[in-house]
Design an enzyme around this catalytic site. Structure first.
Site, PDB file in Angstrom:
ATOM      1  CG  ASP A 159      -1.712   1.271   1.377  1.00  0.00           C
ATOM      2  OD1 ASP A 159      -2.519   1.579   0.482  1.00  0.00           O
ATOM      3  OD2 ASP A 159      -1.522   1.983   2.382  1.00  0.00           O
ATOM      4  CG  LEU A 240      -8.267   9.150   4.475  1.00  0.00           C
ATOM      5  CD1 LEU A 240      -8.295  10.394   5.334  1.00  0.00           C
ATOM      6  CD2 LEU A 240      -9.466   9.132   3.528  1.00  0.00           C
ATOM      7  NE  ARG A 241       0.629   5.504   2.463  1.00  0.00           N
ATOM      8  CZ  ARG A 241       0.544   4.761   3.551  1.00  0.00           C
ATOM      9  NH1 ARG A 241      -0.171   3.655   3.536  1.00  0.00           N
ATOM     10  NH2 ARG A 241       1.151   5.108   4.662  1.00  0.00           N
ATOM     11  CB  ALA A 242      -6.001   5.227  -2.297  1.00  0.00           C
ATOM     12  CB  VAL A 245      -1.226   8.206  -3.948  1.00  0.00           C
ATOM     13  CG1 VAL A 245      -0.500   7.774  -5.221  1.00  0.00           C
ATOM     14  CG2 VAL A 245      -0.342   7.938  -2.735  1.00  0.00           C
TER      15      VAL A 245
END
Length: 351
Positions: A159, A240-242, A245
């Site tokens: 991830d 919330l990383r997606a 990014v």
């Protein structure tokens, strides 16, 4: 050092080329993970990207590298004797403003992968030893490659890679022949081959530099945020990383194309690179678990009679239907009982 293959001459790998360019424009995206079988130009593309960057550093992280070799070392003895702090740079320092390449990243020790990903996301490498610390800039484009046949990368580490490209073998005869001809021409005379693509390479290098300069001036409209949120929710990603990014990748694409604003079209083009390794598929047979861990039959019995559905002695003897929840249940049967005195050996009786 051998001359790298020109990225502009790469055939049949449009998604890979775009992912590498996005990471080159904005390294804070978190790097690119390239997954694919052997012989699909993974390492060739990584070396090709370094050739387009201003400094052109290409640093390889070996699988057997130690943490000190990666992050650098501090001379603590010199500090204790009252001297100035002496830092010996590691691979992260050498990769600054260039490319850090990790082949077979799925086989690298998890601790080293964590360190690399932290530095790639923050742009800073921090070395701490016995209360003494030193930090330095480590802004590099991280490229990791892996062959899924040799093992997977842990989901927690997967991830943290910003973008991912999944390569497959090419079974189109015409494309295969074109790739082979191009490669053979390069191997025969690398200098002449590179000269053929020199103009295209120069234009692409200038495009990357201009995109980096324009990056901070691009903002996101509410519609772009809504598109990103909808995409990530649909993919059922964790955290919330997606979202972050995807926004950075869409902005990098807009800057690369010299667009004045980031649009939903930019989001759509980068979405799969961001989500392909984060998407969580929901099983069609999956249904929410109840809070008490009981079956539907148990809850139905509790609602109707207020009693547990566990069979008592009377109900256990009743015949069970084929659709009963306790399929395979066998009612208790009387066990045979033998009187002890009937089995006492004759020799003991005579005594």
């Amino acid at each position: 050092m051998p001359q790298p293959f020109p990225l502009t001459a790469l055939i049949g790998q449009d998604a890979l080329r775009e992912a590498l360019l996005l990471a080159a424009v904005d390294p804070s995206i978190g790097g690119v993970l390239i997954s694919g079988p052997r012989g699909t130009a993974k390492s060739t593309a990584a070396r090709s990207l370094a050739d387009l960057l201003p400094d052109g550093h290409f640093v390889t992280l070996p699988l057997g590298a130690s943490e000190d070799r990666l992050v650098g070392t501090l001379d603590l003895d010199l500090v204790l004797r009252g001297g100035a702090l002496k830092f010996s740079p590691g691979l992260l320092a050498r990769a600054h403003n260039g490319v850090l390449y990790v082949d077979e990243v799925n086989l690298l020790a998890d601790g080293l992968v964590d360190v690399v990903l932290d530095a790639a996301a923050s742009g800073i490498n921090v070395v701490e030893r016995d209360g003494v610390s030193h930090s330095h800039a480590a802004r590099f484009v991280l490229i990791g490659t892996m062959n899924p046949e040799e093992g997977e990368l842990r989901p927690q580490l997967l991830d943290r890679f910003g973008l991912m490209v999944q390569l497959e073998n090419c079974f189109d005869a015409q494309i295969r022949q074109q790739i082979v001809r191009t490669r053979m021409a390069f191997d025969l005379d690398p200098e002449a081959f590179r000269q053929t693509y020199a103009t295209a390479q120069l234009q692409l290098a200038q495009q990357i530099r201009a995109a980096r300069a324009a990056l901070s001036g691009l903002t996101f409209a509410d519609e772009v945020h809504e598109t990103v949120s909808a995409r990530c929710i649909e993919a059922r990603v964790d955290g919330l990383r997606a979202d972050l990014v995807m926004l950075r990748a869409a902005r990098a694409l807009a800057a690369l194309e010299a667009a004045l604003v980031v649009t939903g079209a930019h989001v759509d083009r980068v979405a799969e690179l961001v989500l392909c390794h984060r998407r969580r598929e929901q099983s069609p047979d999956a249904r929410p678990a109840d809070s008490g861990g009981q079956s539907d039959v148990r809850r139905e019995d509790d609602r109707e009679g207020g009693q547990s559905a566990r069979p008592d002695a009377a109900s256990a003897m009743e015949p069970r239907r084929a659709d009963d929840a306790d399929w395979g249940y066998l009612p208790p049967e009387p066990a045979g009982i033998t009187r002890v005195k009937d089995v006492i050996p004759l020799s003991i009786k005579k005594r």
